[in-house]
Enzyme design. Structure first.
Site, PDB file in Angstrom:
ATOM      1  CB  SER A  79      48.230  49.545  50.807  1.00  0.00           C
ATOM      2  OG  SER A  79      47.134  49.962  51.579  1.00  0.00           O
ATOM      3  CB  ALA A  81      53.334  53.202  54.662  1.00  0.00           C
ATOM      4  CG  ASP A 123      45.171  52.980  56.856  1.00  0.00           C
ATOM      5  OD1 ASP A 123      44.460  53.186  57.847  1.00  0.00           O
ATOM      6  OD2 ASP A 123      45.392  51.838  56.401  1.00  0.00           O
TER       7      ASP A 123
HETATM    8  O1  PMV Z   1      43.211  46.792  57.934  1.00  0.00           O
HETATM    9  P1  PMV Z   1      43.409  48.215  57.572  1.00  0.00           P
HETATM   10  O2  PMV Z   1      44.664  48.823  58.104  1.00  0.00           O
HETATM   11  O3  PMV Z   1      43.233  48.477  56.116  1.00  0.00           O
HETATM   12  O4  PMV Z   1      42.268  49.041  58.324  1.00  0.00           O
HETATM   13  C1  PMV Z   1      40.941  49.004  57.916  1.00  0.00           C
HETATM   14  C2  PMV Z   1      40.155  49.897  58.788  1.00  0.00           C
HETATM   15  C3  PMV Z   1      38.721  50.130  58.332  1.00  0.00           C
HETATM   16  O5  PMV Z   1      38.152  51.040  59.258  1.00  0.00           O
HETATM   17  C4  PMV Z   1      37.940  48.836  58.360  1.00  0.00           C
HETATM   18  C5  PMV Z   1      38.652  50.694  56.937  1.00  0.00           C
HETATM   19  C6  PMV Z   1      39.165  52.105  56.790  1.00  0.00           C
HETATM   20  O6  PMV Z   1      39.431  52.487  55.648  1.00  0.00           O
HETATM   21  O7  PMV Z   1      39.261  52.835  57.794  1.00  0.00           O
END
Ligand code: PMV
Length: 286
Positions: A79, A81, A123
């Site tokens: 999401s 990206a 991210d």
């Molecule tokens: O599953 P993903 O890629 O959305 O990673 C979530 C990682 C968390 O630390 C739980 C939340 C965040 O925004 O960092």
């Protein structure tokens, strides 16, 4: 017409803890997401709330075409990206003149808005700039890129990041004297990893420890455990859940010559394997 691409990401260390003022280490990986935006008087229906929000932020209308090689909702940052690539493509197509920095900021804001709560900048930062970063609250430190050989195992079990984030918050509230030290331990792993970034054997051990702490936070899943054990027993330096957990993906750090064998073991246990490495390029005009 403008086409931009952005890479996915894996958390090497620190997911969940990053939401509690702790540091995390994440890196950009192949595959990428490709987004094409075109000015038009007949905009297509938005395909996702993230894309919808990108157009809203810029106050323009257009059509979008997405070509993603990243599985969605699997913890690989698809999401983010899609969001950064869409913002960059709109910025280009409509000559909005925003910098990379501004796009990263806008993307983080959109993630927080769409996820209706907490989202770290991990991210969106990693996908915008590429390479590897130490993330702590709103700050980022670029780390020297390493030639890690990674094997990702997608459990193909759907998970909700916000649900997992909520679950950890509830556990922390119920058992603060147990959970706070777990978050402190994850922080200690990240700080130790920072001193050993070019030592995959050492990092593998830290990944195993981080995995166990994530299990303690309640974000494990039997299928993820199977894939982690399959990777370790096939010779990975270490393996752990990556991202929110409860489903989604695990990542193994591997010696180069046994990556394919680890991928095979993951597939035997019904996971989808991706052999990958760091992507040092972030947002890119195609
Ligand atoms: O599953 P993903 O890629 O959305 O990673 C979530 C990682 C968390 O630390 C739980 C939340 C965040 O925004 O960092």
């Amino acid at each position: 017409m403008a086409t931009w691409s952005a890479p996915g990401k894996v958390f090497l260390f620190g997911e969940h803890a990053v939401l509690y003022q702790k540091p995390g280490i994440a890196l950009a990986i192949r595959p990428r997401v490709y987004v094409t935006v075109r000015r038009t008087n007949h905009p297509h229906q938005a395909k996702s709330p993230y894309i919808d929000q990108c157009f809203r932020e810029f106050g323009v209308k257009g059509s979008v075409y997405i070509n993603s090689q990243l599985p969605s909702s699997s913890g690989l940052g698809s999401s983010a990206a899609v969001t950064v690539a869409t913002l960059a493509a709109i910025n280009d197509e409509f000559d909005m003149g925003r910098s990379r920095e501004q796009i990263a900021e806008m993307a983080w804001k959109i993630e927080k808005k769409v996820q209706k709560g907490r989202a770290s900048a991990t991210d969106t930062t990693v996908s915008t700039y590429g390479g590897m970063f130490l993330i702590k609250e709103g700050t980022r430190k670029r780390l020297a890129p390493q030639n890690y050989h990674l094997v990702i195992g997608n459990s193909q079990i759907s998970h909700s990041t916000s649900r997992m984030v909520e679950k950890v918050a509830e556990l922390k509230q119920k058992h603060p004297s147990i959970i706070n030290p777990v978050l402190d331990s994850i922080e200690a792993i990240v700080m130790d990893a920072m001193k050993h970034l070019d030592e995959p054997v050492y990092l593998g051990k830290l990944m195993d420890m981080n995995h166990n702490l994530l299990e303690t936070l309640g974000v494990g899943h039997p299928q993820l455990s199977r894939l982690v054990l399959a990777a370790r027993s096939t010779g990975a330096f270490g393996a752990k859940i990556t991202g929110a957990g409860g489903g989604g993906c695990m990542v193994a750090l591997a010696p180069k010559n046994i990556r394919a064998r680890i991928a095979g073991a993951i597939e035997v246990f019904d996971g989808r394997a991706i052999i990958t490495c760091i992507d040092t390029e972030g947002l890119r005009k195609e």
